[in-house]
Design a protein around this motif. Structure first.
Motif, PDB file in Angstrom:
ATOM      1  N   LEU A  33       0.691  -1.259   0.245  1.00 22.48           N
ATOM      2  CA  LEU A  33      -0.008   0.067   0.034  1.00 22.48           C
ATOM      3  C   LEU A  33       0.958   1.266  -0.121  1.00 22.48           C
ATOM      4  O   LEU A  33       0.325   2.404   0.416  1.00 22.48           O
ATOM      5  N   ASN A  34       2.176   1.289  -0.401  1.00 27.55           N
ATOM      6  CA  ASN A  34       2.905   2.397  -0.536  1.00 27.55           C
ATOM      7  C   ASN A  34       2.458   3.448  -1.448  1.00 27.55           C
ATOM      8  O   ASN A  34       1.969   3.053  -2.595  1.00 27.55           O
ATOM      9  N   PRO A  35       2.498   4.588  -1.224  1.00 30.10           N
ATOM     10  CA  PRO A  35       2.185   5.671  -2.162  1.00 30.10           C
ATOM     11  C   PRO A  35       2.735   5.775  -3.247  1.00 30.10           C
ATOM     12  O   PRO A  35       4.126   5.450  -3.433  1.00 30.10           O
ATOM     13  N   LEU A  36       2.302   6.368  -4.363  1.00 28.54           N
ATOM     14  CA  LEU A  36       3.041   6.360  -5.647  1.00 28.54           C
ATOM     15  C   LEU A  36       3.112   7.847  -5.887  1.00 28.54           C
ATOM     16  O   LEU A  36       2.034   8.811  -5.548  1.00 28.54           O
ATOM     17  N   SER A  37       4.090   8.297  -6.494  1.00 31.53           N
ATOM     18  CA  SER A  37       4.343   9.621  -6.990  1.00 31.53           C
ATOM     19  C   SER A  37       3.973   9.605  -8.404  1.00 31.53           C
ATOM     20  O   SER A  37       3.716   8.799  -9.228  1.00 31.53           O
ATOM     21  N   ARG A  38       3.941  10.993  -8.937  1.00 28.54           N
ATOM     22  CA  ARG A  38       3.489  11.193 -10.268  1.00 28.54           C
ATOM     23  C   ARG A  38       4.141  12.263 -10.853  1.00 28.54           C
ATOM     24  O   ARG A  38       4.445  13.407 -10.170  1.00 28.54           O
ATOM     25  N   LEU A  39       4.644  12.099 -12.072  1.00 26.51           N
ATOM     26  CA  LEU A  39       5.152  13.172 -12.874  1.00 26.51           C
ATOM     27  C   LEU A  39       4.461  13.510 -14.100  1.00 26.51           C
ATOM     28  O   LEU A  39       4.043  12.497 -14.876  1.00 26.51           O
ATOM     29  N   ASP A  40       3.837  14.452 -14.304  1.00 31.80           N
ATOM     30  CA  ASP A  40       3.157  14.903 -15.546  1.00 31.80           C
ATOM     31  C   ASP A  40       3.929  15.506 -16.761  1.00 31.80           C
ATOM     32  O   ASP A  40       5.053  16.318 -16.526  1.00 31.80           O
ATOM     33  N   ALA A  76      -0.934   7.821 -36.618  1.00 30.45           N
ATOM     34  CA  ALA A  76      -1.879   7.675 -35.864  1.00 30.45           C
ATOM     35  C   ALA A  76      -1.976   9.036 -34.702  1.00 30.45           C
ATOM     36  O   ALA A  76      -0.693   9.145 -34.397  1.00 30.45           O
ATOM     37  N   GLU A  77      -2.932   9.177 -34.279  1.00 26.48           N
ATOM     38  CA  GLU A  77      -2.949  10.430 -33.128  1.00 26.48           C
ATOM     39  C   GLU A  77      -3.185   9.758 -32.009  1.00 26.48           C
ATOM     40  O   GLU A  77      -4.007   8.605 -31.778  1.00 26.48           O
ATOM     41  N   ALA A  78      -2.669  10.205 -30.898  1.00 22.67           N
ATOM     42  CA  ALA A  78      -2.730   9.614 -29.354  1.00 22.67           C
ATOM     43  C   ALA A  78      -4.251  10.079 -29.064  1.00 22.67           C
ATOM     44  O   ALA A  78      -4.844  11.048 -29.460  1.00 22.67           O
ATOM     45  N   PRO A  79      -4.687   9.241 -28.255  1.00 21.45           N
ATOM     46  CA  PRO A  79      -6.125   9.468 -27.630  1.00 21.45           C
ATOM     47  C   PRO A  79      -6.038  10.736 -26.873  1.00 21.45           C
ATOM     48  O   PRO A  79      -4.944  11.389 -26.374  1.00 21.45           O
ATOM     49  N   ARG A  80      -7.105  11.711 -26.661  1.00 22.14           N
ATOM     50  CA  ARG A  80      -7.441  12.664 -26.141  1.00 22.14           C
ATOM     51  C   ARG A  80      -6.842  12.585 -24.572  1.00 22.14           C
ATOM     52  O   ARG A  80      -7.063  11.426 -24.054  1.00 22.14           O
ATOM     53  N   GLY A  81      -6.387  13.727 -23.973  1.00 21.74           N
ATOM     54  CA  GLY A  81      -6.122  13.590 -22.456  1.00 21.74           C
ATOM     55  C   GLY A  81      -4.588  12.980 -22.380  1.00 21.74           C
ATOM     56  O   GLY A  81      -3.988  12.657 -23.102  1.00 21.74           O
ATOM     57  N   ARG A  82      -4.155  12.983 -20.944  1.00 31.24           N
ATOM     58  CA  ARG A  82      -2.996  12.433 -20.669  1.00 31.24           C
ATOM     59  C   ARG A  82      -3.352  11.041 -20.440  1.00 31.24           C
ATOM     60  O   ARG A  82      -4.041  10.226 -20.177  1.00 31.24           O
ATOM     61  N   ILE A  83      -2.087  10.315 -21.032  1.00 30.66           N
ATOM     62  CA  ILE A  83      -2.138   8.769 -21.065  1.00 30.66           C
ATOM     63  C   ILE A  83      -1.390   8.411 -19.468  1.00 30.66           C
ATOM     64  O   ILE A  83      -0.316   8.736 -19.375  1.00 30.66           O
ATOM     65  N   PRO A  84      -2.077   7.641 -18.850  1.00 29.60           N
ATOM     66  CA  PRO A  84      -1.489   7.090 -17.860  1.00 29.60           C
ATOM     67  C   PRO A  84      -0.400   5.975 -17.842  1.00 29.60           C
ATOM     68  O   PRO A  84      -0.489   5.145 -18.618  1.00 29.60           O
TER      69      PRO A  84
END
Length: 191
Positions: A33-40, A76-84
């Motif tokens: 259950l360790n927390p995850l970090s995020r980079l955008d 090909a185009e990437a889907p809309r929004g950020r890709i996780p």
């Protein structure tokens, strides 16, 4: 008669909706259950445990350029929004996958490839597995306007091209693209 129809129609409709719209349930892809970090980045949200912060930063530095290159290469185009993208270290062998269930995402199980594995020919395992899975995303989520509208309403897994594309084409394109930038990769492996 009407009461009987009412009593059976609701459960039947609920079951049909569950079977049509319900995604698959996957196993846990991170330790405990360790927390995850995020980079955008402009196009990605990269999630990672603190033990993989260096690898996540390296991927964040190149991910958008790789997406632009592959989009141009494949038309090909990437889907809309950020890709996780999830980078995990809970497996003992290198692997990765793209899934549209319940929404588009890439998971990279970062570990050393086993010496006998086909992935052992990769010079930069993180970069090449990411390229490979990103090709899967780009090639299996290309949609016509009709399918795009349905996907917007019902979820990313409504990707008709992913349902009908032969496995050899889907996997072969990804292996070709993972090997394209340089002398490593499965396509360039003499073994």
């Amino acid at each position: 008669m009407r009461n009987h129809l009412r009593k059976t129609a609701a459960p039947a409709l609920a079951l049909a909706l569950f079977l049509i719209l319900g995604g698959r349930v996957g196993a846990q892809a991170v330790r405990g259950l360790n927390p995850l970090s995020r980079l955008d980045t402009e196009s990605f949200s990269i999630y990672f445990p603190s033990t993989l912060s260096d690898q996540a930063a390296r991927l964040a530095g190149t991910a958008d350029a790789v997406l632009a290159e592959l989009s141009s290469l494949l038309g090909a185009e990437a889907p809309r929004g950020r890709i996780p993208v999830l980078i995990s270290d809970c497996e003992i062998d290198l692997n990765g996958y793209f899934t549209p269930y319940p929404s588009n995402r890439i998971v990279i199980q970062l570990a050393a490839a086993s010496p006998g594995s086909a992935l052992a020919s990769m010079e930069d395992e993180l970069a090449q597995v990411f390229r490979h899975e990103l090709v899967h995303l780009l090639t299996t989520t290309t949609r016509s306007p009709f399918w795009s509208a349905l996907s917007f309403l019902a979820g990313d897994y409504l990707a008709s091209s992913g349902w009908v594309s032969p496995y050899a084409l889907v996997e072969g394109t990804a292996v070709w693209a993972e090997s394209k930038p340089g002398p490593s990769g499965r396509l360039n492996d003499p073994a």
